[in-house]
Design an enzyme around this catalytic site. Structure first.
Site, short mmCIF file in Angstrom:
data_model
loop_
_atom_site.label_atom_id
_atom_site.label_comp_id
_atom_site.label_asym_id
_atom_site.label_seq_id
_atom_site.Cartn_x
_atom_site.Cartn_y
_atom_site.Cartn_z
N GLU A 1 -32.93 13.61 35.48
CA GLU A 1 -31.78 12.69 35.51
C GLU A 1 -30.47 13.48 35.58
O GLU A 1 -29.53 13.21 34.85
CB GLU A 1 -31.80 11.78 34.28
CG GLU A 1 -32.99 10.84 34.24
CD GLU A 1 -32.92 9.81 33.11
OE1 GLU A 1 -32.30 10.11 32.07
OE2 GLU A 1 -33.50 8.72 33.28
N GLU B 1 -39.80 6.20 35.47
CA GLU B 1 -39.76 5.81 34.06
C GLU B 1 -39.62 4.30 33.98
O GLU B 1 -38.50 3.77 34.00
CB GLU B 1 -38.57 6.47 33.33
CG GLU B 1 -38.70 7.97 33.16
CD GLU B 1 -37.65 8.56 32.20
OE1 GLU B 1 -36.83 7.80 31.65
OE2 GLU B 1 -37.67 9.79 32.02
#
Ligand SMILES: *[C@@H]1O[C@H](CO)[C@@H](O)[C@H](O)[C@H]1NC(C)=O
Ligand SMILES: *[C@@H]1O[C@H](CO)[C@@H](O)[C@H](O)[C@H]1NC(C)=O
Ligand SMILES: *[C@@H]1O[C@H](CO)[C@@H](O)[C@H](O)[C@H]1NC(C)=O
Ligand SMILES: *[C@@H]1O[C@H](CO)[C@@H](O)[C@H](O)[C@H]1NC(C)=O
Ligand SMILES: *[C@@H]1O[C@H](CO)[C@@H](O)[C@H](O)[C@H]1NC(C)=O
Ligand SMILES: *[C@@H]1O[C@H](CO)[C@@H](O)[C@H](O)[C@H]1NC(C)=O
Length: 652
Positions: A185, A265
């Site tokens: 991320e 995710e």
């Protein structure tokens, strides 16, 4: 160091091509034409779940992985926390609980592929997002997750070692790893340093070769993908429950017009913080969304499938404001913290079975739990007495306080002692701006208050020349996410001042580096002093006797609801932090592997107030049910802050 695996991988594929052609070779890649992954030339889609080997005792890895396989998953996704593998710079640990190669081999043998996330940054609500705290030593201004040469050098050395361990386990080399994430991320981080991403990409190619899918993961917003992606790395995204997959994947399609859709995710639940209600995600809503994603053709990784436990001092924290993650990382996941089958697990399995044949094994049973009942705890010593009698090598002497990283004591607790050079009358206000994160202030063992970072950093005291001013500081876990990760030093990171003048000449005690010594410590005459609701931080011990016949020992839960806040060890295994006064976690999970038949020794460090001070309720209880969704007290700290801020005349 990397030579052997690279050479053997290259040699192997070269031989296959020259002598046998390529058709027999194992391969994994991306078919952009058909928007899919391809495994051995055939279209492939993963339905995966996250599990962190660092959060599950290694004796239970097989149990949890088997349950994941029995849910219908064909892959797992796993993070590698750098800090458990390189505890001191240049000292590597891949043994026992840290044996990631054994974990990956086990996963393979159970029939699951692996999506690997080696970081070096992992977030994961893990201490410092997986970074080793020694990165901060002597580097107050280090820019993590950037091209800062100090950071790059450390990553380079770590990846030489780690990726060489990993390379033989790639799918092309006969192992289970089909893809490897680069960074984590990164688009959520302010640095936006493409050179850093290029360095990581090149490092991975150098050691892992070109035959592995490298990818990135970012939030499903254009703003995240801008700095999180790089050419040559496949762009994937993450998001929670959705009823309109097209809308979410729209963002991935802006970067990857063709290729497989991937939610890296897909949130089954969410994390908790001390002092905030337990997170809950509805099982039926999650299952419905999973069904839509699978119908849409997406590859899915469920984060988390098995959350596990932040044993020891391994929890992370959020900032701002500073909020620490509790010991349980249950995550409201389909397998509970203790690996139990939940309603969500069954619902997920039913959805997967709509798309794939049922898994070839039955669902394994949950591990049995046992209520061992009450045991009496006994006072061992207050912390100041204990430290004076036992500190390996004696205290560190320093004119001004120094932070934990500088003394190579990275986790847990540290005590700072200053001997008063003047009489100080009530109320003398000390300012302790740089407390990281929570400090217990005492004069000659009498508690005068609690200081908390960015909340209440002043405390009123009184004392006479020669009195001991002790500040016991708890590192509550380093920030694991966001722009403030660079400022992650712990202990006291500023001076302790009075009217702007810094107090000088400190003795610094690293705390409890060896908990086994507590049991041999026998100081009967030392009692905690009380002051209002606070008492001197102290050590207690007790014995749990487990029957000497099978099926004992069994998993159990440690209930200390009459206690306030502290740390607990079972047979020298650090079970984690307890804080029933804040909630929502009230009981700690004790996995069977830390227990023995016969006598088991419990050690507790109680920081604020034990039931032993008030009455005869000096006990803890072992239960057969978890309790991680208890009542929360958001005013925690303010309550004690009141004591420290407004002060009161010591009664002792
Ligand atoms: C992929 O797409 C191409 C072109 O549309 C087609 O010829 C081929 O059969 C497809 N491959 C698979 C494995 O479906
Ligand atoms: C400090 O306080 C002690 C105890 O009250 C007293 O005996 C002593 O004279 C004081 N010293 C100074 C320098 O004020
Ligand atoms: C503490 O104060 C001294 C003297 O003013 C100063 O030199 C030092 O840098 C200060 N330390 C910190 C950590 O602020
Ligand atoms: C901890 O202390 C015990 C008891 O003195 C000793 O046997 C053990 O070797 C020590 N462990 C470490 C890691 O220092
Ligand atoms: C906590 O969880 C248990 C078990 O799932 C449930 O029965 C109980 O109602 C929950 N309590 C709260 C306060 O949410
Ligand atoms: C500090 O303590 C006071 C007194 O209890 C409280 O009112 C205040 O909210 C606390 N400050 C912070 C920032 O929490």
């Amino acid at each position: 160091m990397a030579g052997v695996p690279i050479w053997s991988a290259r040699l192997c594929s070269a031989l296959l091509i020259i002598f046998f052609g390529c058709s027999e070779a194992r391969s994994f890649g991306i078919d952009y034409e058909n928007d899919t992954f391809v495994l051995d030339g055939k279209p492939f889609r993963y339905v995966s779940g996250s599990i962190h080997y660092s959060r599950v005792p290694n004796q239970y890895w097989k149990d949890r992985l088997t349950k994941m396989f029995a849910a219908g998953l064909n892959a797992i996704q796993v993070y590698i926390p750098w800090n458990i593998h390189e505890p001191f710079q240049g000292q590597f640990d891949f043994s026992g609980q840290q044996d990631v190669v054994a974990f990956l081999r086990l996963t393979h043998s159970i029939g699951l592929y692996v999506i690997l996330r080696p970081g070096p940054y992992i977030c994961a609500e893990w201490e410092f997002g997986g970074f080793p705290a020694w990165l901060l030593k002597g580097n107050n201004d280090i820019q993590l997750r950037s091209s800062d040469p100090r950071y790059i050098k450390a990553v380079d050395q770590w990846f030489d070692v780690l990726l060489s361990e990993i390379a033989p386990l790639l799918y092309v080399n006969g192992g289970p790893i089909i893809s490897v994430q680069v960074e984590n991320e990164y688009g959520s981080y302010f640095a936006c340093d493409y050179d850093y991403l290029r360095f990581l990409r090149q490092k991975m190619i150098d050691i892992l070769g070109n035959d592995v899918v490298l990818f990135t993961t970012d939030g499903d917003g254009v703003g995240y993908l801008r700095c999180g992606t790089l050419e040559g790395l496949y762009t994937t995204i993450d998001f929670g429950i959705t009823y309109d997959p097209a809308q979410n994947f729209n963002v991935q399609r802006k970067w990857e017009p063709r290729g497989p859709l991937v939610n890296s995710e897909f949130y089954t639940g969410w994390l908790d913080h001390w002092g905030e209600s337990h997170s809950h995600t509805d099982a039926a809503a999650f299952a419905k969304s999973l069904d839509l994603l699978l119908a849409y053709g997406a590859n899915v990784n469920m984060y988390m499938f098995e959350g596990g436990t932040n044993f020891g001092f391994w929890n992370g924290a959020e900032y701002p404001p500073f909020k620490a993650i509790p010991t349980s990382y249950d995550y409201d996941a389909p397998l509970s913290e203790a690996g139990d089958i939940t309603e969500k697990y069954i619902a997920i399995r039913q959805v997967i079975c709509k798309y794939y044949p049922p898994p070839p094994i039955p669902i394994p049973p949950s591990t049995p739990k046992f209520a061992y009942g009450k045991i009496t705890m006994n006072l061992v010593s207050t912390i100041p007495d204990y430290l004076e009698k036992y500190t390996p090598g004696g205290p560190i002497k320093s004119k001004y306080p120094i932070n934990m990283e500088e003394i190579d004591h990275y986790y847990g607790f540290v005590m700072y002692r200053h001997i008063l050079k003047d009489n100080v009358s009530w109320p003398t206000t000390l300012d302790i701006m740089g407390v990281r994160d929570r400090g217990y202030v005492m004069i000659n063992q009498i508690p005068f208050g609690i200081i908390e970072r960015e909340k209440n950093t002043t405390v009123n005291i009184k004392g006479v020349i020669g009195d001991y001013l002790d500040i016991l500081v708890e590192n509550q876990g380093r920030i694991n996410y966001g722009d403030n990760m660079n400022d992650n030093r712990k202990g006291l990171i500023t001076n302790v001042t009075h009217n702007g003048d810094a107090l000088t000449d400190w003795l610094i005690y690293p705390l409890l580096e060896n908990i086994t010594l507590v049991q041999s410590f026998n100081l009967k005459h030392s009692y905690p002093r009380q002051n209002g609701l606070l008492s001197t931080p102290a050590l207690y011990t007790g014995q749990l006797v487990v029957p000497k016949k099978a099926p004992h020992p069994m998993d159990t839960y440690f209930d200390m609801s009459l206690w306030t806040k502290g740390q607990v060890w079972m047979n020298n295994f650090n079970l984690g932090r307890y804080w029933p006064a804040a909630g929502p976690q009230i009981r700690l999970y004790i996995p069977k592997p830390v227990l023995n038949q016969g006598v088991n020794t419990v050690v507790m460090l109680e920081l604020e107030s034990s039931p032993c001070m008030h009455d005869t309720n000096c006990f803890v209880t072992f239960m057969d049910q978890p309790l991680i969704n208890g009542t929360v007290h958001t005013s925690v700290g303010h309550h004690h802050g009141k004591l420290s801020h407004h002060g009161y005349l010591p009664s002792v």
